[in-house]
Write an enzyme that holds these catalytic residues in place. Structure first.
Site, mmCIF file in Angstrom:
data_model
loop_
_atom_site.group_PDB
_atom_site.id
_atom_site.type_symbol
_atom_site.label_atom_id
_atom_site.label_comp_id
_atom_site.label_asym_id
_atom_site.label_seq_id
_atom_site.Cartn_x
_atom_site.Cartn_y
_atom_site.Cartn_z
ATOM 1 C CE LYS A 1 40.717 36.992 34.802
ATOM 2 N NZ LYS A 1 41.650 36.184 35.561
ATOM 3 C CB SER B 1 40.649 32.605 44.308
ATOM 4 O OG SER B 1 41.359 31.962 43.260
ATOM 5 C CG ASN C 1 39.060 40.741 34.043
ATOM 6 O OD1 ASN C 1 38.645 40.705 32.878
ATOM 7 N ND2 ASN C 1 40.345 40.591 34.345
ATOM 8 C CD GLU D 1 43.397 41.056 39.696
ATOM 9 O OE1 GLU D 1 42.227 40.719 39.901
ATOM 10 O OE2 GLU D 1 43.942 40.992 38.587
ATOM 11 N N GLY E 1 42.595 32.582 39.630
ATOM 12 C CA GLY E 1 42.061 31.397 38.969
ATOM 13 C C GLY E 1 42.528 30.087 39.581
ATOM 14 C CG HIS F 1 44.615 41.175 34.513
ATOM 15 N ND1 HIS F 1 45.141 39.903 34.414
ATOM 16 C CD2 HIS F 1 43.603 41.100 35.408
ATOM 17 C CE1 HIS F 1 44.456 39.096 35.217
ATOM 18 N NE2 HIS F 1 43.516 39.796 35.826
ATOM 19 C CD GLU G 1 44.486 36.522 33.366
ATOM 20 O OE1 GLU G 1 43.629 37.094 32.669
ATOM 21 O OE2 GLU G 1 44.193 35.900 34.413
HETATM 22 P P1 13P Z 1 39.760 34.951 39.618
HETATM 23 O O1 13P Z 1 38.713 35.644 40.462
HETATM 24 O O2 13P Z 1 39.166 34.007 38.622
HETATM 25 O O3 13P Z 1 40.834 34.357 40.445
HETATM 26 O O4 13P Z 1 40.468 36.099 38.728
HETATM 27 C C1 13P Z 1 40.900 37.256 39.340
HETATM 28 C C2 13P Z 1 41.294 38.215 38.283
HETATM 29 O O5 13P Z 1 42.264 38.009 37.581
HETATM 30 C C3 13P Z 1 40.462 39.419 38.108
HETATM 31 O O6 13P Z 1 41.085 40.343 37.281
#
Ligand code: 13P
Length: 251
Positions: free
Chosen positions: A11, A214, A9, A168, A174, A96, A98
């Site tokens: 983003k 992560s 992803n 997740e 992150g 997601h 976010e």
């Molecule tokens: P990170 O791997 O940067 O923690 O992000 C995970 C994520 O949100 C994948 O959709």
């Protein structure tokens, strides 16, 4: 055997040139490795140019990071599931954290997105996961069960069989703070059990459940060794070809 999937992803990262360069690097490295399905989810604007770079490379599929809850019409700025289908996209990330957190996406909206994605032959990667305070209150299992239930349990068994779930934990996204293998395995087992309760063990046993939060080259192998972890949804580490390849190779 369940399908193993590693999805990146991206983003809201990378210029078009950078996205194309990353795709070329991945495409080169992927030629001879095929035991895992690999998906890249760039910003939608880059989906077509990335498919052009991938060309005949059937090892890497593309996915969108979101789709509209509406079918078609006057919804400025939105991208529909039909559009993604017409552009040759295979997957779409839905729900997601976010999107839930910053764009206030509610379970009912996510259910509509899932329906439209399925109608347009996209494979939804449905995300669920708890915030830190929920885990600290030991309410994470109930929360994730309810996220899955509210957006997916209206589906008939044939439809749910095509879905991928990504667990997740928000506190691990992150942050560099990964769930322990035990925490990941426990939650994946909870999700699979919940699916089994509604749709039967056979459907649950076939469903790929990915871990995200992560995941890095140095922890991927351990996480992927959990019996109910069927791959990963990778954020930051999917932006570097070398790291993403190392994670793919850890499956
Ligand atoms: P990170 O791997 O940067 O923690 O992000 C995970 C994520 O949100 C994948 O959709």
């Amino acid at each position: 055997m369940r399908e193993k999937i590693v999805a990146g992803n991206w983003k809201m990262n990378k210029t078009l040139d950078e996205a194309v360069a990353l795709t070329s690097d991945l495409s080169e490295s992927m030629k001879s490795s095929a035991k895992v399905k690999v998906v890249v989810c760039p910003p939608s604007l880059y989906l077509k140019p990335i498919q052009d770079v991938l060309g005949e490379n059937a090892e890497i599929k593309t996915g969108a990071q979101n789709c509209s809850e509406y079918e078609v019409g006057a919804y400025t700025g939105e991208i529909s599931a039909a559009m993604l289908q017409s552009a040759g996209v295979s997957y779409v990330i839905i729900g997601h954290s976010e999107r839930r957190q910053y764009f206030n996406e509610q379970p009912g909206t996510l259910a509509k997105k899932v329906d439209l994605a399925l109608q347009h032959e996209l494979i939804p990667i449905f995300c669920c996961g708890e915030m830190l305070d929920i885990r600290e209150r030991n309410e994470h299992e109930a929360l994730v069960r309810s996220q899955v239930e509210k957006s997916l349990f209206h589906l008939p068994a044939e439809a749910i069989s095509t879905i991928v779930i990504a667990y997740e934990p928000v506190w691990a996204i992150g942050t560099g703070k990964t769930a322990t293998t035990q925490q990941a395995q426990d939650m994946h087992a909870v999700i699979r059990k919940h699916i089994a309760g509604k749709y039967g063990q056979e459907v649950a046993d076939r469903m790929p459940i990915l871990y995200g939060g992560s995941v890095k080259p140095d922890n991927a192998k351990e996480l992927f060794s959990c019996p109910d972890v069927d791959g990963g949804l990778i954020g930051g580490a999917s932006l570097k070809a070398q790291d993403f390849m190392a994670i793919i190779n850890a499956v």
